[in-house]
Design a protein around this motif. Sequence first.
Motif, PDB file in Angstrom:
ATOM      1  N   GLU A   8       0.822  -1.198   0.000  1.00  0.00           N
ATOM      2  CA  GLU A   8       0.000   0.000   0.000  1.00  0.00           C
ATOM      3  C   GLU A   8       0.867   1.263   0.000  1.00  0.00           C
ATOM      4  N   GLN A   9       1.916   1.248   0.813  1.00  0.00           N
ATOM      5  CA  GLN A   9       2.814   2.385   0.884  1.00  0.00           C
ATOM      6  C   GLN A   9       3.526   2.621  -0.451  1.00  0.00           C
ATOM      7  N   GLY A  10       3.967   1.529  -1.065  1.00  0.00           N
ATOM      8  CA  GLY A  10       4.670   1.639  -2.335  1.00  0.00           C
ATOM      9  C   GLY A  10       3.783   2.211  -3.429  1.00  0.00           C
ATOM     10  N   LEU A  11       2.553   1.730  -3.524  1.00  0.00           N
ATOM     11  CA  LEU A  11       1.617   2.236  -4.531  1.00  0.00           C
ATOM     12  C   LEU A  11       1.271   3.703  -4.276  1.00  0.00           C
ATOM     13  N   ARG A  62       4.022   5.851  -5.519  1.00  0.00           N
ATOM     14  CA  ARG A  62       4.023   5.932  -6.980  1.00  0.00           C
ATOM     15  C   ARG A  62       2.969   6.917  -7.473  1.00  0.00           C
ATOM     16  N   LEU A  63       1.819   6.916  -6.815  1.00  0.00           N
ATOM     17  CA  LEU A  63       0.753   7.841  -7.202  1.00  0.00           C
ATOM     18  C   LEU A  63       1.151   9.271  -6.868  1.00  0.00           C
ATOM     19  N   ARG A  64       1.685   9.477  -5.681  1.00  0.00           N
ATOM     20  CA  ARG A  64       2.039  10.821  -5.255  1.00  0.00           C
ATOM     21  C   ARG A  64       3.223  11.392  -6.035  1.00  0.00           C
ATOM     22  N   ASP A  65       4.257  10.588  -6.208  1.00  0.00           N
ATOM     23  CA  ASP A  65       5.498  11.090  -6.799  1.00  0.00           C
ATOM     24  C   ASP A  65       5.500  11.041  -8.321  1.00  0.00           C
ATOM     25  N   ASP A  66       4.857  10.012  -8.889  1.00  0.00           N
ATOM     26  CA  ASP A  66       4.914   9.807 -10.338  1.00  0.00           C
ATOM     27  C   ASP A  66       3.569   9.994 -11.036  1.00  0.00           C
ATOM     28  N   ASP A  95      -2.125   3.712 -12.628  1.00  0.00           N
ATOM     29  CA  ASP A  95      -2.216   2.278 -12.360  1.00  0.00           C
ATOM     30  C   ASP A  95      -2.119   2.019 -10.864  1.00  0.00           C
ATOM     31  N   ALA A  96      -1.267   2.785 -10.197  1.00  0.00           N
ATOM     32  CA  ALA A  96      -1.146   2.644  -8.749  1.00  0.00           C
ATOM     33  C   ALA A  96      -2.445   3.073  -8.068  1.00  0.00           C
ATOM     34  N   ALA A  97      -3.050   4.155  -8.570  1.00  0.00           N
ATOM     35  CA  ALA A  97      -4.328   4.608  -8.015  1.00  0.00           C
ATOM     36  C   ALA A  97      -5.388   3.531  -8.162  1.00  0.00           C
ATOM     37  N   ARG A  98      -5.413   2.874  -9.340  1.00  0.00           N
ATOM     38  CA  ARG A  98      -6.395   1.820  -9.582  1.00  0.00           C
ATOM     39  C   ARG A  98      -6.228   0.675  -8.599  1.00  0.00           C
ATOM     40  N   GLU A  99      -4.978   0.267  -8.349  1.00  0.00           N
ATOM     41  CA  GLU A  99      -4.731  -0.846  -7.435  1.00  0.00           C
ATOM     42  C   GLU A  99      -5.122  -0.485  -6.006  1.00  0.00           C
ATOM     43  N   LEU A 100      -4.857   0.747  -5.603  1.00  0.00           N
ATOM     44  CA  LEU A 100      -5.233   1.183  -4.259  1.00  0.00           C
ATOM     45  C   LEU A 100      -6.755   1.181  -4.095  1.00  0.00           C
ATOM     46  N   ILE A 101      -7.449   1.689  -5.103  1.00  0.00           N
ATOM     47  CA  ILE A 101      -8.915   1.740  -5.033  1.00  0.00           C
ATOM     48  C   ILE A 101      -9.501   0.336  -5.023  1.00  0.00           C
ATOM     49  N   ASP A 111      -1.544  10.388   2.177  1.00  0.00           N
ATOM     50  CA  ASP A 111      -0.106  10.642   2.314  1.00  0.00           C
ATOM     51  C   ASP A 111       0.552   9.411   2.941  1.00  0.00           C
ATOM     52  N   PRO A 112       1.353   8.665   2.192  1.00  0.00           N
ATOM     53  CA  PRO A 112       1.953   7.437   2.732  1.00  0.00           C
ATOM     54  C   PRO A 112       2.941   7.703   3.864  1.00  0.00           C
ATOM     55  N   ASP A 113       3.412   8.928   4.008  1.00  0.00           N
ATOM     56  CA  ASP A 113       4.402   9.227   5.046  1.00  0.00           C
ATOM     57  C   ASP A 113       3.782   9.444   6.415  1.00  0.00           C
ATOM     58  N   VAL A 114       2.459   9.534   6.477  1.00  0.00           N
ATOM     59  CA  VAL A 114       1.803   9.757   7.775  1.00  0.00           C
ATOM     60  C   VAL A 114       1.871   8.503   8.638  1.00  0.00           C
ATOM     61  N   GLY A 115       1.909   7.334   8.005  1.00  0.00           N
ATOM     62  CA  GLY A 115       2.059   6.093   8.754  1.00  0.00           C
ATOM     63  C   GLY A 115       0.773   5.410   9.169  1.00  0.00           C
ATOM     64  N   VAL A 116      -0.345   5.706   8.463  1.00  0.00           N
ATOM     65  CA  VAL A 116      -1.611   5.020   8.744  1.00  0.00           C
ATOM     66  C   VAL A 116      -2.035   4.236   7.515  1.00  0.00           C
ATOM     67  N   ARG A 117      -2.884   3.223   7.736  1.00  0.00           N
ATOM     68  CA  ARG A 117      -3.388   2.444   6.611  1.00  0.00           C
ATOM     69  C   ARG A 117      -4.420   3.267   5.842  1.00  0.00           C
ATOM     70  N   LEU A 118      -4.540   2.967   4.561  1.00  0.00           N
ATOM     71  CA  LEU A 118      -5.435   3.725   3.694  1.00  0.00           C
ATOM     72  C   LEU A 118      -6.875   3.679   4.182  1.00  0.00           C
ATOM     73  N   ILE A 119      -7.355   2.521   4.600  1.00  0.00           N
ATOM     74  CA  ILE A 119      -8.756   2.409   4.998  1.00  0.00           C
ATOM     75  C   ILE A 119      -9.052   3.257   6.221  1.00  0.00           C
ATOM     76  N   SER A 120      -8.078   3.393   7.139  1.00  0.00           N
ATOM     77  CA  SER A 120      -8.275   4.236   8.330  1.00  0.00           C
ATOM     78  C   SER A 120      -8.439   5.690   7.923  1.00  0.00           C
ATOM     79  N   PHE A 121      -7.709   6.092   6.890  1.00  0.00           N
ATOM     80  CA  PHE A 121      -7.801   7.455   6.388  1.00  0.00           C
ATOM     81  C   PHE A 121      -9.063   7.639   5.537  1.00  0.00           C
ATOM     82  N   ALA A 122      -9.403   6.614   4.761  1.00  0.00           N
ATOM     83  CA  ALA A 122     -10.480   6.744   3.777  1.00  0.00           C
ATOM     84  C   ALA A 122     -11.874   6.657   4.373  1.00  0.00           C
TER      85      ALA A 122
END
Length: 289
Positions: A39-42, A45-49, A53-59, A99-110
């Motif tokens: 999740e962090q890697g994807l 990739r979405l934020r920096d690049d 495709d990374a957005a699709r996988e996260l969703i 923001d992957p640098d915050v250190g929480v899982r996506l679902i907790s944020f979403a």
Amino acid sequence: MSNALMPATDAVALPSVADDLNSYLAKIANFKVLTSDEEQGLARRLRDDEDLDAARELIKSQLRFVVHIARSYKGYGLPMADLVQEGNIGLMKAVKRFDPDVGVRLISFAVHWIRAEIHEYVIRNWRIVKVATTKAQRKLFFKLRSAKKQLNWFSQEEVQAVAKDLGVEPHVVMEMESRMSGHDNSFDAPAGSSEEQRALAPAETLHEQSEDPYTLLEKADGEEQSVQNLHAGLDTLDDRSRDILEMRWLQDGKTTLHDLADKYGVSAERIRQIEKAAMKKLKTQLLAA
């Protein structure tokens, strides 16, 4: 991140909820649940690049959780497919802001974004007339709805308890309870209704000819024209005649003939004659207008 990267269904080729909910659920059940590192890697990739495709996988990895959240809103009588679709919109917004640098899982944020979109949809569609318009009312709406699962009706003690629990005044709880207990009625009688049902429909019972917009406009224009004609007629009078009419008829406290007689140093009978002549001339002017 570019605004163009706001994840959209067509941009990331997600399965459609609208076609068939059961088919949709079967498809998303096969999507991989990501590990924290994946999740962090994807996300990076979405934020920096700006990698869609990374957005699709996260969703895709979170779609089943959206369904789980949407199911908690089944009690509002709205289509599950629509609730899921609104939740997916919230998920897409969350992925964009994650923001992957915050250190929480996506679902907790979403989860906040998912619930926010579903809440807006429920408020917009649960009733024709909105039951909640402010942020505080929306919060009370959903909390009170939850409380009503345990309370079929409110006693005074229960109102006080709910008000204390939700941090609002008792009258606010009662007002929202009244809104939630109301029902929408069709303005026109449904097709096939009996004559009695049609007679009781709002379209029949609320009609009042005197309140017709055309009638009201015509009345307002007529009153405005009459006022203009009156002022025009008064302007044709000499100062004394105009003053007598205004003091006798166009002010709150009607001045007596004797008071006017003292003002102008003539008899009350003379004031009456001037008034009568002025009224006749004014009437002639109004009829000619």
